[in-house]
Scaffold this motif. Structure first.
Motif, PDB file in Angstrom:
ATOM      1  N   VAL A  81       0.845  -1.205   0.000  1.00  0.00           N
ATOM      2  CA  VAL A  81       0.000   0.000   0.000  1.00  0.00           C
ATOM      3  C   VAL A  81       0.880   1.254   0.000  1.00  0.00           C
ATOM      4  O   VAL A  81       0.597   2.238  -0.696  1.00  0.00           O
ATOM      5  CB  VAL A  81      -0.956  -0.012   1.213  1.00  0.00           C
ATOM      6  N   ALA A  82       1.974   1.198   0.753  1.00  0.00           N
ATOM      7  CA  ALA A  82       2.896   2.340   0.788  1.00  0.00           C
ATOM      8  C   ALA A  82       3.566   2.525  -0.567  1.00  0.00           C
ATOM      9  O   ALA A  82       3.792   3.660  -1.011  1.00  0.00           O
ATOM     10  CB  ALA A  82       3.947   2.134   1.878  1.00  0.00           C
ATOM     11  N   VAL A  83       3.863   1.408  -1.246  1.00  0.00           N
ATOM     12  CA  VAL A  83       4.481   1.500  -2.576  1.00  0.00           C
ATOM     13  C   VAL A  83       3.542   2.206  -3.548  1.00  0.00           C
ATOM     14  O   VAL A  83       3.944   3.100  -4.287  1.00  0.00           O
ATOM     15  CB  VAL A  83       4.821   0.099  -3.119  1.00  0.00           C
ATOM     16  N   ARG A  84       2.258   1.823  -3.505  1.00  0.00           N
ATOM     17  CA  ARG A  84       1.289   2.419  -4.435  1.00  0.00           C
ATOM     18  C   ARG A  84       1.107   3.904  -4.160  1.00  0.00           C
ATOM     19  O   ARG A  84       0.671   4.652  -5.025  1.00  0.00           O
ATOM     20  CB  ARG A  84      -0.042   1.673  -4.362  1.00  0.00           C
ATOM     21  N   ARG A  85       1.452   4.322  -2.938  1.00  0.00           N
ATOM     22  CA  ARG A  85       1.376   5.743  -2.600  1.00  0.00           C
ATOM     23  C   ARG A  85       2.563   6.507  -3.184  1.00  0.00           C
ATOM     24  O   ARG A  85       2.425   7.637  -3.619  1.00  0.00           O
ATOM     25  CB  ARG A  85       1.355   5.866  -1.078  1.00  0.00           C
ATOM     26  N   ASP A  86       3.738   5.882  -3.184  1.00  0.00           N
ATOM     27  CA  ASP A  86       4.938   6.560  -3.692  1.00  0.00           C
ATOM     28  C   ASP A  86       4.989   6.580  -5.208  1.00  0.00           C
ATOM     29  O   ASP A  86       5.744   7.347  -5.791  1.00  0.00           O
ATOM     30  CB  ASP A  86       6.208   5.871  -3.183  1.00  0.00           C
ATOM     31  N   VAL A  87       4.217   5.703  -5.826  1.00  0.00           N
ATOM     32  CA  VAL A  87       4.253   5.576  -7.272  1.00  0.00           C
ATOM     33  C   VAL A  87       2.832   5.813  -7.782  1.00  0.00           C
ATOM     34  O   VAL A  87       1.938   5.036  -7.506  1.00  0.00           O
ATOM     35  CB  VAL A  87       4.746   4.168  -7.674  1.00  0.00           C
ATOM     36  N   GLY A  88       2.636   6.893  -8.513  1.00  0.00           N
ATOM     37  CA  GLY A  88       1.292   7.238  -8.986  1.00  0.00           C
ATOM     38  C   GLY A  88       0.983   6.556 -10.305  1.00  0.00           C
ATOM     39  O   GLY A  88       1.883   6.292 -11.095  1.00  0.00           O
ATOM     40  N   MET A  89      -0.282   6.255 -10.547  1.00  0.00           N
ATOM     41  CA  MET A  89      -0.677   5.573 -11.786  1.00  0.00           C
ATOM     42  C   MET A  89      -1.790   6.353 -12.476  1.00  0.00           C
ATOM     43  O   MET A  89      -2.744   6.782 -11.836  1.00  0.00           O
ATOM     44  CB  MET A  89      -1.146   4.153 -11.434  1.00  0.00           C
ATOM     45  N   VAL A  90      -1.643   6.529 -13.769  1.00  0.00           N
ATOM     46  CA  VAL A  90      -2.689   7.154 -14.587  1.00  0.00           C
ATOM     47  C   VAL A  90      -3.091   6.146 -15.653  1.00  0.00           C
ATOM     48  O   VAL A  90      -2.229   5.542 -16.298  1.00  0.00           O
ATOM     49  CB  VAL A  90      -2.177   8.460 -15.242  1.00  0.00           C
ATOM     50  N   PHE A  91      -4.383   5.962 -15.835  1.00  0.00           N
ATOM     51  CA  PHE A  91      -4.878   4.877 -16.679  1.00  0.00           C
ATOM     52  C   PHE A  91      -5.301   5.369 -18.059  1.00  0.00           C
ATOM     53  O   PHE A  91      -5.358   6.558 -18.333  1.00  0.00           O
ATOM     54  CB  PHE A  91      -6.043   4.175 -15.979  1.00  0.00           C
ATOM     55  N   GLN A  92      -5.643   4.384 -18.899  1.00  0.00           N
ATOM     56  CA  GLN A  92      -5.983   4.646 -20.299  1.00  0.00           C
ATOM     57  C   GLN A  92      -7.216   5.547 -20.421  1.00  0.00           C
ATOM     58  O   GLN A  92      -7.204   6.524 -21.153  1.00  0.00           O
ATOM     59  CB  GLN A  92      -6.251   3.289 -20.943  1.00  0.00           C
ATOM     60  N   ARG A  93      -8.277   5.180 -19.717  1.00  0.00           N
ATOM     61  CA  ARG A  93      -9.489   6.001 -19.725  1.00  0.00           C
ATOM     62  C   ARG A  93      -9.439   6.906 -18.511  1.00  0.00           C
ATOM     63  O   ARG A  93      -9.221   6.414 -17.408  1.00  0.00           O
ATOM     64  CB  ARG A  93     -10.742   5.133 -19.632  1.00  0.00           C
ATOM     65  N   PRO A  94      -9.691   8.209 -18.698  1.00  0.00           N
ATOM     66  CA  PRO A  94      -9.761   9.070 -17.510  1.00  0.00           C
ATOM     67  C   PRO A  94     -10.817   8.516 -16.559  1.00  0.00           C
ATOM     68  O   PRO A  94     -11.909   8.167 -17.000  1.00  0.00           O
ATOM     69  CB  PRO A  94     -10.182  10.430 -18.076  1.00  0.00           C
ATOM     70  N   ASN A  95     -10.483   8.383 -15.297  1.00  0.00           N
ATOM     71  CA  ASN A  95     -11.433   7.773 -14.356  1.00  0.00           C
ATOM     72  C   ASN A  95     -11.634   8.624 -13.112  1.00  0.00           C
ATOM     73  O   ASN A  95     -11.390   8.160 -12.008  1.00  0.00           O
ATOM     74  CB  ASN A  95     -10.948   6.360 -13.980  1.00  0.00           C
ATOM     75  N   PRO A  96     -12.090   9.884 -13.299  1.00  0.00           N
ATOM     76  CA  PRO A  96     -12.418  10.657 -12.100  1.00  0.00           C
ATOM     77  C   PRO A  96     -13.533   9.962 -11.318  1.00  0.00           C
ATOM     78  O   PRO A  96     -14.352   9.258 -11.906  1.00  0.00           O
ATOM     79  CB  PRO A  96     -12.901  12.011 -12.655  1.00  0.00           C
ATOM     80  N   ALA A 163      -3.135  12.184  -9.130  1.00  0.00           N
ATOM     81  CA  ALA A 163      -1.934  11.359  -8.911  1.00  0.00           C
ATOM     82  C   ALA A 163      -0.808  12.181  -8.292  1.00  0.00           C
ATOM     83  O   ALA A 163      -0.128  11.716  -7.377  1.00  0.00           O
ATOM     84  CB  ALA A 163      -1.489  10.724 -10.233  1.00  0.00           C
ATOM     85  N   VAL A 164      -0.584  13.411  -8.768  1.00  0.00           N
ATOM     86  CA  VAL A 164       0.546  14.185  -8.232  1.00  0.00           C
ATOM     87  C   VAL A 164       0.242  14.742  -6.841  1.00  0.00           C
ATOM     88  O   VAL A 164       1.158  15.043  -6.088  1.00  0.00           O
ATOM     89  CB  VAL A 164       1.030  15.318  -9.172  1.00  0.00           C
ATOM     90  N   ALA A 165      -1.057  14.838  -6.473  1.00  0.00           N
ATOM     91  CA  ALA A 165      -1.426  15.414  -5.181  1.00  0.00           C
ATOM     92  C   ALA A 165      -0.903  14.594  -4.001  1.00  0.00           C
ATOM     93  O   ALA A 165      -0.799  15.109  -2.890  1.00  0.00           O
ATOM     94  CB  ALA A 165      -2.943  15.559  -5.068  1.00  0.00           C
ATOM     95  N   VAL A 166      -0.566  13.332  -4.228  1.00  0.00           N
ATOM     96  CA  VAL A 166      -0.002  12.536  -3.127  1.00  0.00           C
ATOM     97  C   VAL A 166       1.533  12.578  -3.141  1.00  0.00           C
ATOM     98  O   VAL A 166       2.184  11.843  -2.406  1.00  0.00           O
ATOM     99  CB  VAL A 166      -0.496  11.070  -3.146  1.00  0.00           C
ATOM    100  N   HIS A 167       2.098  13.458  -3.958  1.00  0.00           N
ATOM    101  CA  HIS A 167       3.559  13.617  -4.037  1.00  0.00           C
ATOM    102  C   HIS A 167       4.280  12.310  -4.316  1.00  0.00           C
ATOM    103  O   HIS A 167       5.136  11.887  -3.525  1.00  0.00           O
ATOM    104  CB  HIS A 167       4.109  14.237  -2.742  1.00  0.00           C
ATOM    105  N   PRO A 168       3.950  11.648  -5.422  1.00  0.00           N
ATOM    106  CA  PRO A 168       4.645  10.395  -5.731  1.00  0.00           C
ATOM    107  C   PRO A 168       6.064  10.677  -6.222  1.00  0.00           C
ATOM    108  O   PRO A 168       6.373  11.812  -6.594  1.00  0.00           O
ATOM    109  CB  PRO A 168       3.799   9.812  -6.866  1.00  0.00           C
ATOM    110  N   GLN A 169       6.916   9.669  -6.204  1.00  0.00           N
ATOM    111  CA  GLN A 169       8.264   9.812  -6.760  1.00  0.00           C
ATOM    112  C   GLN A 169       8.276   9.467  -8.242  1.00  0.00           C
ATOM    113  O   GLN A 169       9.150   9.881  -8.983  1.00  0.00           O
ATOM    114  CB  GLN A 169       9.242   8.867  -6.051  1.00  0.00           C
ATOM    115  N   VAL A 170       7.307   8.645  -8.609  1.00  0.00           N
ATOM    116  CA  VAL A 170       7.277   8.078  -9.959  1.00  0.00           C
ATOM    117  C   VAL A 170       5.835   8.162 -10.461  1.00  0.00           C
ATOM    118  O   VAL A 170       4.904   7.946  -9.687  1.00  0.00           O
ATOM    119  CB  VAL A 170       7.727   6.592  -9.916  1.00  0.00           C
TER     120      VAL A 170
END
Ligand SMILES: Nc1ncnc2c1ncn2[C@@H]1O[C@H](COP(=O)(O)OP(=O)(O)OP(=O)(O)O)[C@@H](O)[C@H]1O
Ligand SMILES: [Mg+2]
Length: 259
Positions: A81-96, A163-170
């Motif tokens: 869970v901590a890893v998924r916080r440090d690394v942000g993911m953006v998907f194919q379809r915008p999913n707000p 995604a960037v709002a959680v300050h990811p590294q990647v």
């Protein structure tokens, strides 16, 4: 600052099916690395091992190492869970999130991490993330409107802001522009170009022009035959990949003479 990722002898499985075999790859910090290759060669699968999303699929697992700035993400004492916080993911379809306002969409990930955010801190974070995603000027007067009321390109930039709002590294992006029109695509590409100063970016794309425009490095994945595992066929800086690749399959693929 972004962090580097080193992938060593990564084998990725869905149950007993070996989907991707023996990937060795170095992803540079603060650069854009593109994953290209034919459908089914494992681009999305590899991407999802970089933030431990892969193992959310029942039966899915991997062997080998993924080192984030030298730390193995798959070490036994690492919390996925901590890893998924440090690394942000953006998907194919915008999913707000459909029931949430623009503002609440931006804050959604940050609220999961830290339930009590003071209102003024939240306001600052929303503005900072939306400015970072190059969306602030378009939405600043309607932050309480639903996120799904935005255009497709705006929704994708909203997801990038989230995604960037959680300050990811990647930041990992799986075909983030494939559902967008050309103008929105260019807006997202401009944004990626700016974001690499802060983050390490990995993007999957089927669009060769896009890879050539935005990537510093390009990884070409390939498949020996249908049903066989995918593998990393060739890795090069993007100029070499598109102008002078030292690999015959890559040459055929980037010049459109593949298959
Ligand atoms: N959830 C899953 N369960 C079982 N097999 C899967 C699953 N997802 C993907 N695969 C298999 O893993 C292999 C790699 O798939 P993946 O989606 O990573 O390819 P891709 O390169 O991203 O393709 P595309 O360009 O079509 O998105 C394929 O053989 C695919 O069928
Ligand atoms: Mg894919």
């Amino acid at each position: 600052m972004g962090q580097r990722i080193d992938v060593n002898h990564l084998n990725i499985y869905y149950g007993s099916f070996l989907a991707v075999e023996d990937v060795n790859l170095n992803i540079q910090a603060n650069k854009v690395t593109a994953f290209i290759g034919p459908s089914g060669c494992g681009k999305s699968t590899v991407l999802r091992t970089l933030d431990r999303m892969h193992e959310i699929t029942p039966g899915a697992h991997c062997t080998g190492e993924v080192l984030l700035e030298g730390q193995n993400l798959y070490a036994s004492d690492v919390d996925p869970v901590a890893v998924r916080r440090d690394v942000g993911m953006v998907f194919q379809r915008p999913n707000p999130f459909p029931t949430m306002s623009i503002r609440e969409n931006v804050l959604a990930g940050a609220r999961l991490n830290n339930r009590h955010i003071a209102k003024s801190d939240a306001d600052d974070l929303v503005e900072w993330a939306l400015r970072g995603a190059n969306l602030w000027n378009e939405v600043k007067d309607r932050l309480d409107n639903p996120g799904i009321g935005l255009s497709g390109g705006q929704q994708q930039r909203l997801c990038i802001a989230r995604a960037v709002a959680v300050h990811p590294q990647v930041l990992l992006m799986d075909e983030p522009c494939s559902a967008l029109d050309p103008i929105s695509t260019l807006a997202v590409e401009d944004l990626i170009n700016e974001l690499k100063h802060e983050y390490t970016i990995v993007i999957v794309t089927h669009n060769m022009q896009q890879a050539a425009r935005i990537a510093d490095y390009t990884a070409f994945f390939n498949l020996k035959a249908v049903g066989q595992p995918g593998h990393l066929e060739y890795f090069a800086d993007t100029t070499t990949m598109f102008n002078n690749p030292q690999n015959e399959e890559a040459e055929r693929y980037v010049s459109g003479r593949f298959g």
